[in-house]
Design a protein around this motif. Structure first.
Motif, short mmCIF file in Angstrom:
data_model
loop_
_atom_site.label_atom_id
_atom_site.label_comp_id
_atom_site.label_asym_id
_atom_site.label_seq_id
_atom_site.Cartn_x
_atom_site.Cartn_y
_atom_site.Cartn_z
N VAL A 24 0.90 -1.43 0.04
CA VAL A 24 -0.08 -0.26 -0.25
C VAL A 24 0.98 1.36 -0.28
CG1 VAL A 24 -1.61 1.20 1.48
CG2 VAL A 24 -1.54 -0.89 1.12
N LEU A 25 2.08 1.19 0.80
CA LEU A 25 2.80 2.66 0.83
C LEU A 25 3.36 2.53 -0.71
CD1 LEU A 25 4.08 2.63 4.75
CD2 LEU A 25 2.34 4.08 3.56
N ALA A 26 4.33 1.26 -0.65
CA ALA A 26 4.17 1.74 -2.34
C ALA A 26 3.75 2.12 -3.24
CB ALA A 26 5.35 0.83 -2.66
N ILE A 27 2.49 1.71 -3.54
CA ILE A 27 1.33 2.51 -3.74
C ILE A 27 1.30 3.91 -3.70
CG2 ILE A 27 -1.05 2.18 -5.21
CD1 ILE A 27 -0.32 -0.30 -4.79
N LEU A 28 1.72 3.83 -3.34
CA LEU A 28 0.53 5.93 -2.59
C LEU A 28 2.23 6.23 -2.29
CD1 LEU A 28 -0.97 4.99 1.44
CD2 LEU A 28 -2.17 5.93 -1.03
N ARG A 29 3.12 6.34 -2.09
CA ARG A 29 4.43 6.38 -2.76
C ARG A 29 4.30 6.96 -4.34
NH1 ARG A 29 9.37 6.76 0.30
NH2 ARG A 29 10.59 7.66 -0.52
N ALA A 30 4.20 6.21 -5.29
CA ALA A 30 3.93 5.83 -6.29
C ALA A 30 3.16 7.56 -7.33
CB ALA A 30 3.95 5.03 -6.68
N LEU A 31 2.25 6.83 -6.62
CA LEU A 31 0.73 7.96 -7.15
C LEU A 31 1.53 9.34 -5.96
CD1 LEU A 31 -2.00 5.76 -6.15
CD2 LEU A 31 -1.08 6.58 -8.03
N THR A 40 8.13 15.47 -0.45
CA THR A 40 7.01 15.20 0.54
C THR A 40 6.23 13.62 1.01
OG1 THR A 40 6.56 17.57 0.26
CG2 THR A 40 4.62 16.44 1.12
N ALA A 41 5.92 13.90 -0.83
CA ALA A 41 5.81 11.81 -0.50
C ALA A 41 6.70 11.20 -0.15
CB ALA A 41 5.68 11.35 -2.24
N ALA A 42 7.64 11.33 0.12
CA ALA A 42 8.94 10.09 0.80
C ALA A 42 9.06 10.93 2.36
CB ALA A 42 10.33 10.68 0.03
N LYS A 43 9.17 11.41 2.61
CA LYS A 43 8.62 12.23 3.79
C LYS A 43 7.35 11.70 4.23
CE LYS A 43 7.57 15.59 7.19
NZ LYS A 43 7.15 16.91 7.52
N LEU A 44 6.13 11.38 4.03
CA LEU A 44 5.39 10.87 4.32
C LEU A 44 4.86 9.22 4.15
CD1 LEU A 44 2.61 13.47 2.68
CD2 LEU A 44 2.37 12.69 4.93
N THR A 45 6.00 8.51 4.00
CA THR A 45 5.77 7.31 3.44
C THR A 45 7.01 6.42 4.07
OG1 THR A 45 6.29 7.49 1.14
CG2 THR A 45 4.30 6.93 1.28
N ASN A 46 8.45 7.53 4.68
CA ASN A 46 9.38 6.74 4.45
C ASN A 46 9.32 5.65 6.35
OD1 ASN A 46 10.68 6.93 2.34
ND2 ASN A 46 12.52 9.07 3.86
N ILE A 47 8.69 6.55 7.04
CA ILE A 47 7.97 5.67 7.94
C ILE A 47 7.39 4.82 7.56
CG2 ILE A 47 7.52 6.50 10.38
CD1 ILE A 47 8.05 9.43 10.18
N GLY A 48 6.47 4.28 7.70
CA GLY A 48 5.67 3.65 7.60
C GLY A 48 6.64 2.10 6.74
N LEU A 49 7.61 2.80 5.77
CA LEU A 49 8.44 1.56 5.29
C LEU A 49 9.09 1.11 6.07
CD1 LEU A 49 8.42 3.33 1.41
CD2 LEU A 49 7.00 0.67 1.93
N LEU A 50 9.55 1.96 6.35
CA LEU A 50 10.78 1.95 7.72
C LEU A 50 10.63 0.61 8.72
CD1 LEU A 50 13.73 1.81 9.09
CD2 LEU A 50 12.62 4.27 10.14
N TYR A 104 17.27 0.16 1.93
CA TYR A 104 18.26 1.30 1.75
C TYR A 104 18.54 1.92 0.59
CZ TYR A 104 23.42 1.94 0.41
OH TYR A 104 24.65 1.89 -0.53
N PHE A 105 17.57 1.62 -0.70
CA PHE A 105 17.71 2.81 -1.70
C PHE A 105 16.78 3.55 -1.41
CE2 PHE A 105 20.08 -0.88 -3.94
CZ PHE A 105 20.62 -0.46 -4.26
N ILE A 106 15.38 3.25 -0.90
CA ILE A 106 14.18 4.94 -0.06
C ILE A 106 15.25 5.02 0.54
CG2 ILE A 106 12.56 4.54 1.49
CD1 ILE A 106 11.91 2.21 0.19
N MET A 107 16.32 5.35 1.62
CA MET A 107 17.05 6.25 1.95
C MET A 107 18.08 6.34 1.29
SD MET A 107 15.93 6.42 5.44
CE MET A 107 14.73 6.33 4.25
#
Length: 293
Positions: A24-31, A40-50, A104-107
């Motif tokens: 879900v977060l991968a899809i939200l991040r892409a959208l 901003t998209a990265a900030k909103l999804t990074n914590i969840g992906l972590l 790792y690549f997301i960071m």
């Protein structure tokens, strides 16, 4: 239900939640990256992906309590050609390994969609393998298609709720753009839709058990009598939690900038999570094996 089933309850719930949340977060991040600033998209999804990684790590550790030792898990992988358990162990471990690489690549801001989708597919294969372990057993309560409906339903529902909760945490009271709120509203509606689909399937599942052999009839009787209250509680909690998420997101959804009611979203997630644990308890408690011989 044997006490030895509790590690399986925790393992299956946490694994499905981790897989669902990642997807879900991968899809939200892409959208979101297409409609708002990528940062901003990265900030909103990074914590969840972590958070996906630690949750999956706990799930894998808990599974060892059922297998008995890491050595048994190692030997179990040797039967990939014939054993769904071996495939479950392989894909669950591989999902965790790919999460490490992808995060790792997301960071590093170098994550590509290809790696995210590969990780997501491996996660789904883990859930699929998990479902096949039970559907190929001698328990009529598990042999039905309901096992797939239940496991993938939990994956989607908890993935959606956990994603909304982590986005709410990441936002930290900031005003979110309308496009972000709109996506979260769709998340809440999808959650309700998946739960409704599961409820539509439930009567057919129960009637199938009642019309089957002695083991199936016993399982149906357990669900309709001894476990009728836990079953009602399971569905009440999941519906209430999903409805609460939908309500709070649409309450002020017409505003161009909106501060997420994070506390209420956390509450909705906890209610649904509790409901899923009750439902998984029923999954194991109501299973009666077919007598052979």
């Amino acid at each position: 239900m044997a006490s030895t089933e509790w590690p399986l309850i925790i393992f299956t719930i946490l694994t499905q939640m981790a897989v669902g949340t990642y997807i879900v977060l991968a899809i939200l991040r892409a959208l979101l990256a297409k409609k708002i600033e990528p940062q901003t998209a990265a900030k909103l999804t990074n914590i969840g992906l972590l958070a996906v990684g630690p949750v999956m790590a706990v799930a894998l550790l808990i599974s060892l309590f059922h297998l008995g030792s890491p050595l048994i898990a190692f030997y179990s992988i040797a039967n990939l050609g014939t054993s769904w358990l071996s495939r479950e162990i392989l894909f669950s471990g591989l999902f965790f390994f790919l999460w490490i690489i992808s995060y790792y690549f997301i960071m590093k801001n170098k994550s590509g969609n290809a790696l995210n989708w590969i990780t997501a597919i491996v996660g789904l294969l883990a859930v699929f393998s998990m479902s096949n372990i039970y559907s190929s057993s001698i328990m009529p309560a598990w042999m039905a298609a309901d096992t797939f409906v239940s496991f993938f339903g939990t994956t989607i529902v908890l993935g959606l709720l956990a994603s909304a909760a982590t986005v709410g945490f990441a936002a930290k009271g900031e005003k979110l753009q309308e496009v972000t709120v709109s996506l979260l509203q769709r998340v809440s509606l999808l959650t309700l839709a998946v739960i409704v689909l599961q409820l539509i399937f439930l009567p057919e599942y129960l009637s199938g058990l009642a019309g089957g052999g002695q083991a199936g009839q016993t399982s149906a009787q357990l669900l309709s009598a001894s476990y009728s209250f836990p079953m009602l509680l399971h569905w009440l909690l999941t519906v209430i939690g999903a409805a609460l998420l939908t309500y709070v997101l649409y309450k002020k959804g017409s505003e161009k900038l909106m501060t997420l009611p994070a506390g209420t979203i956390y509450l909705a997630f906890i209610i649904v999570l509790a409901g899923e644990f009750v439902g998984r308890f029923l999954f194991y408690a109501s299973a009666v094996p077919i007598r052979i011989g």
